[in-house]
Every structure is written in C-alpha cells, then in structure tokens.
Design an enzyme around this catalytic site. Structure first.
Site, PDB file in Angstrom:
ATOM      1  N   ARG A 168      40.215  53.889  26.989  1.00 22.79           N
ATOM      2  CA  ARG A 168      39.337  53.843  28.154  1.00 22.79           C
ATOM      3  C   ARG A 168      39.787  54.751  29.304  1.00 22.79           C
ATOM      4  O   ARG A 168      40.114  54.279  30.399  1.00 22.79           O
ATOM      5  CB  ARG A 168      39.171  52.402  28.636  1.00 22.79           C
ATOM      6  CG  ARG A 168      38.717  51.496  27.528  1.00 22.79           C
ATOM      7  CD  ARG A 168      38.415  50.107  28.007  1.00 22.79           C
ATOM      8  NE  ARG A 168      37.026  49.961  28.369  1.00 22.79           N
ATOM      9  CZ  ARG A 168      36.468  48.822  28.751  1.00 22.79           C
ATOM     10  NH1 ARG A 168      37.171  47.736  28.843  1.00 22.79           N
ATOM     11  NH2 ARG A 168      35.201  48.776  29.044  1.00 22.79           N
ATOM     12  N   CYS A 194      40.122  44.970  29.843  1.00 24.00           N
ATOM     13  CA  CYS A 194      40.143  44.578  28.432  1.00 24.00           C
ATOM     14  C   CYS A 194      40.978  45.548  27.613  1.00 24.00           C
ATOM     15  O   CYS A 194      40.988  46.744  27.879  1.00 24.00           O
ATOM     16  CB  CYS A 194      38.728  44.600  27.869  1.00 24.00           C
ATOM     17  SG  CYS A 194      37.664  43.340  28.510  1.00 24.00           S
ATOM     18  N   ARG A 233      35.845  35.605  32.501  1.00 26.04           N
ATOM     19  CA  ARG A 233      35.571  36.843  33.252  1.00 26.04           C
ATOM     20  C   ARG A 233      34.099  37.211  33.207  1.00 26.04           C
ATOM     21  O   ARG A 233      33.615  37.912  34.091  1.00 26.04           O
ATOM     22  CB  ARG A 233      36.370  38.017  32.650  1.00 26.04           C
ATOM     23  CG  ARG A 233      37.839  37.984  32.939  1.00 26.04           C
ATOM     24  CD  ARG A 233      38.486  39.283  32.474  1.00 26.04           C
ATOM     25  NE  ARG A 233      37.640  40.414  32.815  1.00 26.04           N
ATOM     26  CZ  ARG A 233      37.400  41.449  32.010  1.00 26.04           C
ATOM     27  NH1 ARG A 233      37.942  41.533  30.843  1.00 26.04           N
ATOM     28  NH2 ARG A 233      36.612  42.422  32.403  1.00 26.04           N
ATOM     29  N   LYS A 290      27.082  40.395  35.499  1.00 23.23           N
ATOM     30  CA  LYS A 290      28.381  40.848  36.017  1.00 23.23           C
ATOM     31  C   LYS A 290      28.425  42.366  36.109  1.00 23.23           C
ATOM     32  O   LYS A 290      28.859  42.931  37.108  1.00 23.23           O
ATOM     33  CB  LYS A 290      29.497  40.358  35.080  1.00 23.23           C
ATOM     34  CG  LYS A 290      30.844  41.001  35.334  1.00 23.23           C
ATOM     35  CD  LYS A 290      31.906  40.502  34.383  1.00 23.23           C
ATOM     36  CE  LYS A 290      31.982  41.211  33.055  1.00 23.23           C
ATOM     37  NZ  LYS A 290      32.571  42.562  33.085  1.00 23.23           N
ATOM     38  N   ASN A 291      27.964  43.021  35.043  1.00 21.83           N
ATOM     39  CA  ASN A 291      28.106  44.480  34.999  1.00 21.83           C
ATOM     40  C   ASN A 291      27.185  45.193  35.985  1.00 21.83           C
ATOM     41  O   ASN A 291      27.419  46.353  36.321  1.00 21.83           O
ATOM     42  CB  ASN A 291      27.865  45.002  33.571  1.00 21.83           C
ATOM     43  CG  ASN A 291      29.029  44.656  32.653  1.00 21.83           C
ATOM     44  OD1 ASN A 291      30.051  44.134  33.108  1.00 21.83           O
ATOM     45  ND2 ASN A 291      28.871  44.930  31.365  1.00 21.83           N
ATOM     46  N   ASP A 326      28.905  45.601  23.566  1.00 21.90           N
ATOM     47  CA  ASP A 326      29.234  44.257  24.054  1.00 21.90           C
ATOM     48  C   ASP A 326      28.600  43.140  23.225  1.00 21.90           C
ATOM     49  O   ASP A 326      28.804  41.961  23.540  1.00 21.90           O
ATOM     50  CB  ASP A 326      28.783  44.104  25.518  1.00 21.90           C
ATOM     51  CG  ASP A 326      29.758  44.749  26.484  1.00 21.90           C
ATOM     52  OD1 ASP A 326      30.829  45.202  26.044  1.00 21.90           O
ATOM     53  OD2 ASP A 326      29.439  44.796  27.688  1.00 21.90           O
TER      54      ASP A 326
HETATM   55  C1  UD1 Z   1      31.338  50.325  28.347  1.00 25.82           C
HETATM   56  C2  UD1 Z   1      30.003  50.269  27.654  1.00 25.82           C
HETATM   57  C3  UD1 Z   1      29.168  49.281  28.396  1.00 25.82           C
HETATM   58  C4  UD1 Z   1      29.913  47.953  28.424  1.00 25.82           C
HETATM   59  C5  UD1 Z   1      31.315  48.095  29.000  1.00 25.82           C
HETATM   60  C6  UD1 Z   1      32.142  46.829  28.891  1.00 25.82           C
HETATM   61  C7  UD1 Z   1      28.660  52.029  26.633  1.00 25.82           C
HETATM   62  C8  UD1 Z   1      28.261  53.434  26.665  1.00 25.82           C
HETATM   63  N1  UD1 Z   1      29.447  51.605  27.634  1.00 25.82           N
HETATM   64  O1  UD1 Z   1      31.152  50.739  29.662  1.00 25.82           O
HETATM   65  O2  UD1 Z   1      27.932  49.134  27.763  1.00 25.82           O
HETATM   66  O3  UD1 Z   1      29.212  47.011  29.163  1.00 25.82           O
HETATM   67  O4  UD1 Z   1      31.987  49.087  28.302  1.00 25.82           O
HETATM   68  O5  UD1 Z   1      32.464  46.552  27.581  1.00 25.82           O
HETATM   69  O6  UD1 Z   1      28.290  51.274  25.755  1.00 25.82           O
HETATM   70  N2  UD1 Z   1      35.235  57.652  28.410  1.00 25.82           N
HETATM   71  C9  UD1 Z   1      36.048  58.751  28.510  1.00 25.82           C
HETATM   72  N3  UD1 Z   1      36.297  59.265  29.754  1.00 25.82           N
HETATM   73  C10 UD1 Z   1      35.777  58.732  30.895  1.00 25.82           C
HETATM   74  C11 UD1 Z   1      34.931  57.608  30.772  1.00 25.82           C
HETATM   75  C12 UD1 Z   1      34.688  57.082  29.517  1.00 25.82           C
HETATM   76  O7  UD1 Z   1      36.544  59.267  27.520  1.00 25.82           O
HETATM   77  O8  UD1 Z   1      36.017  59.247  31.986  1.00 25.82           O
HETATM   78  C13 UD1 Z   1      34.953  57.074  27.061  1.00 25.82           C
HETATM   79  C14 UD1 Z   1      35.525  55.680  26.912  1.00 25.82           C
HETATM   80  O9  UD1 Z   1      36.871  55.690  26.505  1.00 25.82           O
HETATM   81  C15 UD1 Z   1      34.609  55.098  25.854  1.00 25.82           C
HETATM   82  C16 UD1 Z   1      33.262  55.716  26.188  1.00 25.82           C
HETATM   83  O10 UD1 Z   1      33.551  56.896  26.921  1.00 25.82           O
HETATM   84  O11 UD1 Z   1      34.992  55.491  24.565  1.00 25.82           O
HETATM   85  C17 UD1 Z   1      32.342  54.809  27.001  1.00 25.82           C
HETATM   86  O12 UD1 Z   1      32.938  54.528  28.201  1.00 25.82           O
HETATM   87  P1  UD1 Z   1      32.163  53.953  29.445  1.00 25.82           P
HETATM   88  O13 UD1 Z   1      30.710  53.884  29.210  1.00 25.82           O
HETATM   89  O14 UD1 Z   1      32.667  54.611  30.660  1.00 25.82           O
HETATM   90  O15 UD1 Z   1      32.761  52.523  29.451  1.00 25.82           O
HETATM   91  P2  UD1 Z   1      32.367  51.424  30.427  1.00 25.82           P
HETATM   92  O16 UD1 Z   1      31.772  51.946  31.662  1.00 25.82           O
HETATM   93  O17 UD1 Z   1      33.542  50.542  30.488  1.00 25.82           O
END
Ligand code: UD1
Length: 441
Positions: A141, A136, A416, A22-23, A324
């Site tokens: 985030r 989620c 999902r 999915k990701n 995850d």
């Molecule tokens: C994250 C996980 C990914 C997982 C997905 C779904 C990591 C590094 N990322 O990806 O493995 O598959 O969740 O659960 O393990 N952040 C900021 N500002 C931004 C973007 C991110 O502060 O603009 C922070 C987020 O709040 C979080 C961290 O950075 O604490 C990681 O975020 P990010 O990797 O972007 O999250 P996902 O892409 O959702």
C-alpha cells in the site's frame, strides 16, 4: 481484546438498516482541514471515525456533536470521546487554529486513511508532516502517486524518520495522470486541487461512489469540480471554501456484507438504506450463484440460495467487484455446487482469511493472486483469528453458517468498519455475542 462467539446455522430474517459509510466519511472529515466549517451527519459510530476526530482535534479542528432534534442544544462532548449512547452521528466542525501541521505516528499507524490529511494541509496551511501510514496489513500500500501529484503541483517533499514532510509556497493546478485509479490518491489530490491556483485535471481518477460523495460535499462548500463520477475530474481552484452541510452516503460494503448474509441464511432478509445501482457487480455475482432480489425503493430483500452455483469474481476498481467484498463471498463459494475462483487484482496478500476458513472446513487453495475454492464443503465452527477488517467480516459470515460454535479473536479489526455488527445480526436472529477480555478471563 474482545472476541465474538457465534453459534451457526440460524436463519436471518427482518430488516437491517445500513449505516453511513466509513470510507466516504473519513475524507469528508479530513476536508475540514481546507478551512471553513462543515455540518456533517450520518457518520457511523466506529473506531476509525473517532480516530479521525482525535487527529483533527490535534490539527486545530474543533468539533461539537449536534443533537438529533434541532430543538436540543448542541453537545459539548470532546470529539473522539463520545460514547455509543451519546452518538448522534452529526457534528459541526470548524477550523480553530492553523498552527499545527503534524499527523503523528501513534494516530496514523492505526488508520491508513490519515494520509488524507496531507492534501488539505498542504493546500491550506502550506506545510504538512504526516507519518507514513499503517492500517490494514494488506499488501504494501504505497503512497507514491499521492506524493508525485503534490510534487507536480509545487510541493517540496522529503521523507525522514518515517514521516512525509512537505511544504509549498502555494499549490498550482496541473494535469495529473494516475497510473492506477487509486481511491485515497484521487481523494487527496482532489482536496488539494480545490484550493490550488488555476485548473487541475485528474485523469484516470477513481470513480468509487465515496469519491463522488466527497466531491459533492466539496461542491456544497463552494468548490468548483466538474466530471464528478467520471474518470476525469476537472477542478478550478477557489480562494477559500464557504460553510456547508453534507449527509454522508450509506456504506456499500456493510450493505454488501448483509446481502451475502441473506444469500447464506436469509428468510426474506431486507437490507434497507441503499441504492442498488451502486452494488451491481456484487448483485450480479450473487445472481449468478442463484440469488433472487426483490428491490423496492432503497431496500433489497434476499433469501437463502438453496443450492448456490459456483462462480468466479475478479476484484477491480469501481464499478468492478470490490476488493472489500471478496472475503465475504468466499463462504458462499465454499458451499457452492462446484469450483469457484476469486482473482484479487487490487492488493497482494489479501487472502489472510483463507487459512482460517480452511480450518473451518472450506477447501480453498491460494496461487498468487488467485483463490481456488473447491465447493461442496460443510463448514464447522472453530476458533479463528481476524487479521484485517474485511477478513473479519468474512469470518463472521462463515461462523454464522457453520455447524456449532465459532470463536473469532481480535474483533477490534471489525470494529473499525462495522457499526454494532453483532447487535444488527442478533436483531435478525443470529446467535452472536461479544465477550469482553476482562469477562473472558
Ligand atoms: C482500496 C480500494 C478501496 C477500498 C480500500 C480499503 C480499489 C481501487 N481501492 O482503496 O475500494 O475501500 O482499499 O480496503 O479497490 N497504490 C500505489 N501507489 C499509490 C496508491 C495506491 O501503488 O500511491 C496501489 C495500492 O498499493 C493498491 C492499489 O494501488 O495496490 C489501490 O490502492 P488505493 O485505491 O489507493 O487503495 P485505497 O485507497 O486504500
């Protein structure tokens, strides 16, 4: 709302095939907003994939499902509405009209990954209006790193009424230094950079295999990207992308979930369709707990750990232990021979499953970003509530292990991200059934 009824304690044996990721699939689907056309296969049949196809359809991307056999005619099914039976996992997508640029709240709120519209829309259509994401409930985030990068590349950005409104006269490549290797952020910036003028370098880029899969799908369509799989991506912008084809990689988290199921209850359980070199942090943790693996080609065989040893994991960006996977390893820690610890460094507030596991007899204390698992617990079936996608997977594993019946409410979370999980588990010998809301009344 459907629920799962699980009767625990059954051994799991046989072979389970891992689905497409999915990701990886979501950013690849959104990359069609960069123009051109894409034939993509190995898409998992999941709610998030259908949501992405609906959103793309609103944004002028047409999609037809492709037959499994090349001799059959392509389907005419509307994207996002194909039922399970007609799902081949293969689509041809192409840009039909460029007028639309808005990703509305009602679709975005159900899927945080919709933010991935922003980079390609800006780069190609020069305007994007995307609702601030929901998804989620795990931490706040934010998307500040995405927005700062687009601003540096020449976008004008404002936030109004819960929407990100962005436009540009044309994105221009530059150096982007990410404060954290954000996965979605790296993907969004990478897609924008592909059509930006000149060179973009992304430093401290996420190295997750799903980012690499996106990069390869873009390269197949003519993008010029170097440093794929490393923490520095260098992109030379091109004027347009060519038609291309890509097969989505396998799902690391689904594969990992079945490996943990094998460590809990396996009798020579084989997980097929993976590359073990991309699961090293998880397999190391399971080895420390006493698991033995038999790896053959794209398959890994695992059996129940008779007396699991305690261990500690710390979630980190790839190649560290995946955030995850922490909910799924907790049931194994709960029955281990002593205290284990999970340190969650990626998201705050990602232990919502712990209270439910404790109701099943686990003994886990949360202190800030740490979960202290006492060990030597005997899990008992209970009625529990799924709170997010991976939390639900952890509860399913706990239910498979527990004595008696576990009822998991709100399994729409698990739908999902896991393709037919109850069917796959049932085929391995688990007693799990889905009860539809109507039938339950
Ligand atoms: C994250 C996980 C990914 C997982 C997905 C779904 C990591 C590094 N990322 O990806 O493995 O598959 O969740 O659960 O393990 N952040 C900021 N500002 C931004 C973007 C991110 O502060 O603009 C922070 C987020 O709040 C979080 C961290 O950075 O604490 C990681 O975020 P990010 O990797 O972007 O999250 P996902 O892409 O959702």
């Amino acid at each position: 709302m459907d629920r799962f009824h699980i009767v625990g304690g059954r051994s799991l044996r046989g072979t389970v095939q891992v689905s497409g990721s999915k990701n990886a699939a979501l950013p690849i689907l959104f990359s069609t907003l960069l123009g051109g056309s894409l034939e993509v296969d190995n898409l998992p049949s999941l709610r998030d994939i259908r949501t992405a196809l609906s959103l793309l359809s609103q944004l002028g991307i047409r999609a037809v499902s492709l037959p499994e056999s090349p001799d059959e005619e392509p389907g005419s099914s509307m994207p996002g509405t194909s039922g399970e039976a007609s799902w081949t996992g293969a689509f041809r997508l192409w840009e039909d009209e460029l007028a639309s640029f808005e990703a509305p709240y009602d679709l975005v709120r159900t899927m945080r990954a919709s933010i991935l519209c922003l980079g390609p829309l800006l780069a190609h259509r020069k305007r994007a209006r995307v609702s601030l994401p929901g998804g989620c409930l795990i931490g706040s985030r934010p998307v500040d790193m995405h927005l700062n990068a687009f601003a540096k590349m020449g976008a004008r950005i404002s936030i109004d009424h819960g929407y990100i409104d962005a436009n540009t006269d044309g994105l221009v490549g530059c150096d982007i230094h990410l404060a954290y290797p954000t996965v979605t952020g790296t993907e969004n910036i990478l897609m924008a950079a592909v059509l930006a003028k000149g060179q973009t370098r992304i430093f401290n880029a996420a190295q997750e295999p799903e980012v690499t899969d996106l990069a390869w799908s873009l390269i197949r369509r003519g993008a010029r990207i170097e440093g794929v799989g490393t923490s520095t991506l260098s992109v030379e912008g091109v004027k347009s992308l060519s038609p291309g084809a890509h097969s989505v990689m396998w799902d690391r988290i689904e594969a990992g979930t079945f490996l943990v199921a094998g460590a809990l209850l396996g009798e020579s359980l084989t997980v097929k369709g993976l590359d073990p070199s991309l699961l090293i942090s998880l397999m190391t943790a399971l080895s420390e707990m006493g698991a033995a693996f038999e790896t053959k080609g794209d398959s890994v065989m695992i059996s129940r750990i008779a007396n699991p040893k305690a261990t500690s994991v710390r979630t980190e960006p790839y190649p560290g232990f995946p955030t995850d996977m922490q909910a799924q390893i907790l049931p194994l820690m709960a029955i281990a021979d002593g205290p284990s610890t999970v340190v969650e460094t990626v998201f705050e507030n990602r232990f919502t499953h712990v209270m439910e596991m404790n109701r099943m007899g686990a003994n886990i204390d949360i202190h800030g970003s740490r979960a202290f698992v006492r060990g030597r617990s005997v899990l008992e079936g209970a009625s529990v509530m799924a709170s997010d996608l991976r939390a639900s997977a952890g509860l399913v594993l706990a239910g498979l292990l527990a004595n008696g019946e576990t009822v998991i409410q709100r399994v729409y979370h698990i739908d999902r991200g896991y393709e037919r999980i109850e069917k796959k588990l049932e085929a391995l010998g688990a007693r799990i059934k889905r009860v539809r809301e109507e039938a339950a009344q």
